[in-house]
Scaffold this motif. Sequence first.
Motif, mmCIF file in Angstrom:
data_model
loop_
_atom_site.group_PDB
_atom_site.id
_atom_site.type_symbol
_atom_site.label_atom_id
_atom_site.label_comp_id
_atom_site.label_asym_id
_atom_site.label_seq_id
_atom_site.Cartn_x
_atom_site.Cartn_y
_atom_site.Cartn_z
ATOM 1 N N ASP A 107 -10.361 6.241 9.521
ATOM 2 C CA ASP A 107 -11.558 5.330 9.093
ATOM 3 C C ASP A 107 -11.036 3.678 9.624
ATOM 4 O OD1 ASP A 107 -9.677 4.569 7.338
ATOM 5 O OD2 ASP A 107 -11.037 4.783 5.558
ATOM 6 N N GLY A 108 -10.097 3.718 10.542
ATOM 7 C CA GLY A 108 -9.706 2.240 10.877
ATOM 8 C C GLY A 108 -10.161 2.261 12.333
ATOM 9 N N ARG A 109 -9.583 1.141 12.871
ATOM 10 C CA ARG A 109 -9.987 0.797 14.334
ATOM 11 C C ARG A 109 -9.585 1.514 15.523
ATOM 12 N NH1 ARG A 109 -7.250 -4.941 14.667
ATOM 13 N NH2 ARG A 109 -5.631 -3.640 13.464
ATOM 14 N N VAL A 110 -10.361 1.837 16.354
ATOM 15 C CA VAL A 110 -10.007 2.737 17.593
ATOM 16 C C VAL A 110 -10.008 1.608 18.627
ATOM 17 C CG1 VAL A 110 -10.589 4.428 19.234
ATOM 18 C CG2 VAL A 110 -10.923 4.732 16.666
ATOM 19 N N VAL A 111 -8.898 1.594 19.523
ATOM 20 C CA VAL A 111 -8.732 0.489 20.660
ATOM 21 C C VAL A 111 -8.715 1.161 22.041
ATOM 22 C CG1 VAL A 111 -7.071 -1.005 21.245
ATOM 23 C CG2 VAL A 111 -7.598 -0.855 18.960
ATOM 24 N N TYR A 112 -9.272 0.659 22.917
ATOM 25 C CA TYR A 112 -9.309 0.929 24.263
ATOM 26 C C TYR A 112 -8.060 0.153 24.969
ATOM 27 C CZ TYR A 112 -11.068 -3.866 24.805
ATOM 28 O OH TYR A 112 -11.384 -5.220 25.096
ATOM 29 N N GLU A 113 -7.235 0.787 25.968
ATOM 30 C CA GLU A 113 -6.352 0.151 26.662
ATOM 31 C C GLU A 113 -6.430 0.575 28.057
ATOM 32 O OE1 GLU A 113 -2.310 0.743 24.969
ATOM 33 O OE2 GLU A 113 -3.097 0.349 22.958
ATOM 34 N N GLY A 114 -6.880 -0.095 29.025
ATOM 35 C CA GLY A 114 -7.129 0.142 30.353
ATOM 36 C C GLY A 114 -5.661 0.223 31.055
ATOM 37 N N GLU A 115 -5.310 1.208 31.888
ATOM 38 C CA GLU A 115 -4.095 1.246 32.637
ATOM 39 C C GLU A 115 -4.278 1.937 33.689
ATOM 40 O OE1 GLU A 115 -1.203 3.014 29.891
ATOM 41 O OE2 GLU A 115 -1.888 1.867 27.966
ATOM 42 N N LEU A 116 -3.209 1.813 34.894
ATOM 43 C CA LEU A 116 -2.874 2.484 35.903
ATOM 44 C C LEU A 116 -2.262 3.692 35.535
ATOM 45 C CD1 LEU A 116 -2.802 2.531 39.145
ATOM 46 C CD2 LEU A 116 -0.742 1.582 39.067
ATOM 47 N N GLY A 117 -2.485 4.865 35.999
ATOM 48 C CA GLY A 117 -1.847 6.146 35.784
ATOM 49 C C GLY A 117 -1.302 6.524 37.357
ATOM 50 N N VAL A 118 0.041 6.984 37.030
ATOM 51 C CA VAL A 118 0.896 7.594 38.237
ATOM 52 C C VAL A 118 0.876 9.106 38.268
ATOM 53 C CG1 VAL A 118 2.990 7.532 39.525
ATOM 54 C CG2 VAL A 118 2.214 5.609 38.245
ATOM 55 N N VAL A 119 0.433 9.819 39.013
ATOM 56 C CA VAL A 119 0.291 11.233 39.156
ATOM 57 C C VAL A 119 1.523 11.873 40.131
ATOM 58 C CG1 VAL A 119 -0.874 13.271 39.897
ATOM 59 C CG2 VAL A 119 -2.108 11.328 38.766
#
Length: 259
Positions: A107-119
């Motif tokens: 029931d707490g906060r849900v946070v976004y984190e935009g990131e670069l992904g390396v495949v």
Amino acid sequence: MAHWLRFQQDNEKHSATGFGTLEADLITVYGGDMFNAPTPTGQQLPLDSVRILTPTQPSKMVCLWNNFHTAAGKLNLAIPAEPLYFIKAPSSYLAHGETIRKPASYDGRVVYEGELGVVVGKTLTNATPEEAKAAIFGYTCINDVTAIDLLSRDPAFPQWTRAKSYDTFGVFGPVIATGLAPQSLSVRTLLNGRERQNYACSDMIFAPDQLLSRISCDMTLVPGDVIACGTSLGAGPMRPGSDVEVVIEGVGSLRNRFE
């Protein structure tokens, strides 16, 4: 440069998955192994005729913490001597356009984190930075969703795996872009159309080749694995009903709704 994606095509008779390259709104379908000499089939499909899947099926997503100089300075964190990371469960993976769900048990906060992904494109064990650089297949967009209030709920045990691995919290895609210089890229995150993050990948403490090299000394990386390079300033909470978008020019735009 190419943009690779995976897709599912459904019709009245059967459902099939495939992969190919995307140009404008047209997919050129390939066969074989995306990471080992794929061959064009001669088929082309309109993008709107398929459902986009995650662009790879990683055995693991390795995610960095405290990997940007600016964020470390702002938060008064020491520059780490080695990459600090955790792993998201494969059951958390979510594709572009799908819905991020708030866990019923939280029931707490849900946070976004935009990131670069390396495949990762080749198997790596104890790789040098040069070997690691040669093994990078391409780059993708990541939203490293976090149940932030859970991380320090128990002061005796920070719950990184649990907070990061709820179903739908490992969001990445829609494509893998090849032939890019990662240090020239910038990550932007928009919440309901409003820019919340905008930071340069050149500010990384450990660049992609260093990350793959260091991590491969701890565990073998295999084709399709994804390394999330960490986030910088501006990560924040999402309310149910929000739209979140991670944009990396040259790579793509990862859009999802949070409910």
